[in-house]
Design a protein around this motif. Sequence first.
Motif, PDB file in Angstrom:
ATOM      1  N   ILE A  92       0.831  -1.198   0.000  1.00 17.36           N
ATOM      2  CA  ILE A  92       0.000   0.000   0.000  1.00 17.36           C
ATOM      3  C   ILE A  92       0.871   1.254   0.000  1.00 17.36           C
ATOM      4  O   ILE A  92       0.485   2.294  -0.552  1.00 17.36           O
ATOM      5  CB  ILE A  92      -0.973  -0.007   1.210  1.00 17.36           C
ATOM      6  N   GLN A  93       2.074   1.146   0.576  1.00 20.16           N
ATOM      7  CA  GLN A  93       2.983   2.294   0.575  1.00 20.16           C
ATOM      8  C   GLN A  93       3.423   2.624  -0.852  1.00 20.16           C
ATOM      9  O   GLN A  93       3.463   3.797  -1.245  1.00 20.16           O
ATOM     10  CB  GLN A  93       4.204   1.995   1.455  1.00 20.16           C
ATOM     11  N   TRP A  94       3.742   1.589  -1.636  1.00 21.93           N
ATOM     12  CA  TRP A  94       4.157   1.817  -3.035  1.00 21.93           C
ATOM     13  C   TRP A  94       2.997   2.400  -3.838  1.00 21.93           C
ATOM     14  O   TRP A  94       3.172   3.326  -4.631  1.00 21.93           O
ATOM     15  CB  TRP A  94       4.615   0.494  -3.657  1.00 21.93           C
ATOM     16  N   LEU A  95       1.802   1.866  -3.619  1.00 21.85           N
ATOM     17  CA  LEU A  95       0.638   2.359  -4.358  1.00 21.85           C
ATOM     18  C   LEU A  95       0.329   3.811  -4.026  1.00 21.85           C
ATOM     19  O   LEU A  95      -0.046   4.592  -4.904  1.00 21.85           O
ATOM     20  CB  LEU A  95      -0.575   1.493  -4.035  1.00 21.85           C
ATOM     21  N   ALA A 114      -7.176  -7.073   5.876  1.00 24.71           N
ATOM     22  CA  ALA A 114      -8.087  -5.975   5.541  1.00 24.71           C
ATOM     23  C   ALA A 114      -8.565  -5.173   6.746  1.00 24.71           C
ATOM     24  O   ALA A 114      -9.256  -4.166   6.565  1.00 24.71           O
ATOM     25  CB  ALA A 114      -9.292  -6.524   4.775  1.00 24.71           C
ATOM     26  N   HIS A 115      -8.214  -5.583   7.966  1.00 24.36           N
ATOM     27  CA  HIS A 115      -8.577  -4.744   9.118  1.00 24.36           C
ATOM     28  C   HIS A 115      -7.805  -3.424   9.108  1.00 24.36           C
ATOM     29  O   HIS A 115      -8.120  -2.522   9.882  1.00 24.36           O
ATOM     30  CB  HIS A 115      -8.341  -5.490  10.443  1.00 24.36           C
ATOM     31  N   TYR A 122      -5.728   3.269   1.928  1.00 25.67           N
ATOM     32  CA  TYR A 122      -6.587   2.238   1.320  1.00 25.67           C
ATOM     33  C   TYR A 122      -7.851   2.850   0.731  1.00 25.67           C
ATOM     34  O   TYR A 122      -8.328   2.421  -0.329  1.00 25.67           O
ATOM     35  CB  TYR A 122      -6.963   1.179   2.363  1.00 25.67           C
ATOM     36  N   ARG A 123      -8.420   3.817   1.425  1.00 28.03           N
ATOM     37  CA  ARG A 123      -9.652   4.440   0.932  1.00 28.03           C
ATOM     38  C   ARG A 123      -9.474   5.041  -0.456  1.00 28.03           C
ATOM     39  O   ARG A 123     -10.423   5.122  -1.243  1.00 28.03           O
ATOM     40  CB  ARG A 123     -10.119   5.514   1.926  1.00 28.03           C
TER      41      ARG A 123
END
Length: 409
Positions: A92-95, A114-115, A122-123
């Motif tokens: 998620i950091q790369w994205l 997913a928690h 993520y949003r």
Amino acid sequence: MYCTNEHLRDYQQEMKLRLFEEWGYHRNVMVQMPTGTGKTHLLTAIVGEFLHGSNTPVWIVAHRRELVEQIEETVARYGMRKEDGRVRVLSIQWLSRNGKVMDEEPGLIVIDEAHHALAETYRELWKRYPEARKLGMTATPCRLNGRGFTDLFDSLVTSWTVEEFIGKGWLSSFDYVSIRADSREQRLIDSLKKRGADGDYQVKEMNAVLNRETSIRRLYESVERYAAGKKGIVYAISIAHARRIAACYSAHGLDAVAIDSRTPASERKKLVDDFRQGRMKVLVNVDIFSEGFDCPDVEFVQLARPTLSLAKYLQQVGRGLRKSIAKESCILIDNVGLHRIFGLPTHRHDWTAMFEGRMIGNALSRARASGGLSLPAALSLTDSRGQREEVWEVVMTHGRLLEAIRNGE
């Protein structure tokens, strides 16, 4: 089109069928399965089937680089190599840094662990790719702040309980050892008053109270008494705490090493490989191996960090519940009395209520405060001279646990 997968266990097949049925009504679905029950293997079957019926790529998003590599290895074993370009495993950091320049639109986004999905990083995936299906996978669909997940996911599909998985032989039974309710350590933990930004105990205060020679020695003594010579993972409060524990264990002849966020990636990989291969007996860590870490032959888990988070507790004890030919059961050494807050790992939780935000992720602590939490009576424990041990108690043995499950107690 739904099809069966020969490599899936019966409960994984059932979860896959229920997911695809749910996708008939909802675009975004979360799946709950206990730690150690093969979420990643189920994920590969779901992704493979999705690719069979769609030409759009699939993204699998994890929150740490180590998990990216682990998931890549698993999906590659099922013929989905990253070189093919149809399945991408991303942190998620790369994205968050590179998402705006991505030249493809995924048809399915899988959120591992997913928690964590309530975070703004993520949003953004929901905002940028509203048409993509979303699949969230987690063992613990709960948050310490009580926020639910319904603004991201439309429904929750839950699997069997930990108790059922143990009873059917898919998870390891366990012995549970804890500090006594009237022990010095429990009184120190009960004295903790400050809270961090996440609502959990403040790390600075925990470190000041528990990162002391007496407490560190107690940690070693409990491992020596209940898990001598066994392979295990220790969960520490802070980097300083982890390093002090590792130094103490090593000084007493245990092959122990501390791993934390400051450990260089190459060194961390080597240490983990040494642990997997049995060249290193004990890993002491700070929030590194709480999620996604797969090493089935872990024989003991030591809880040396107090927490108010149900998710953290279950993720940590779950590292020891994976089945392995090399172990009969796992020993859970609770040096901070967490079972008095959360119950044993087999306690049944209302995941739907937590998913919907109707119950907070430390729900049982309220019952403890009001005296309403009922736990099995501690088993008596005697030392070699027949004298009662004053520091620790055996809350549950694996034999008694299996008997209770068989009898439906």
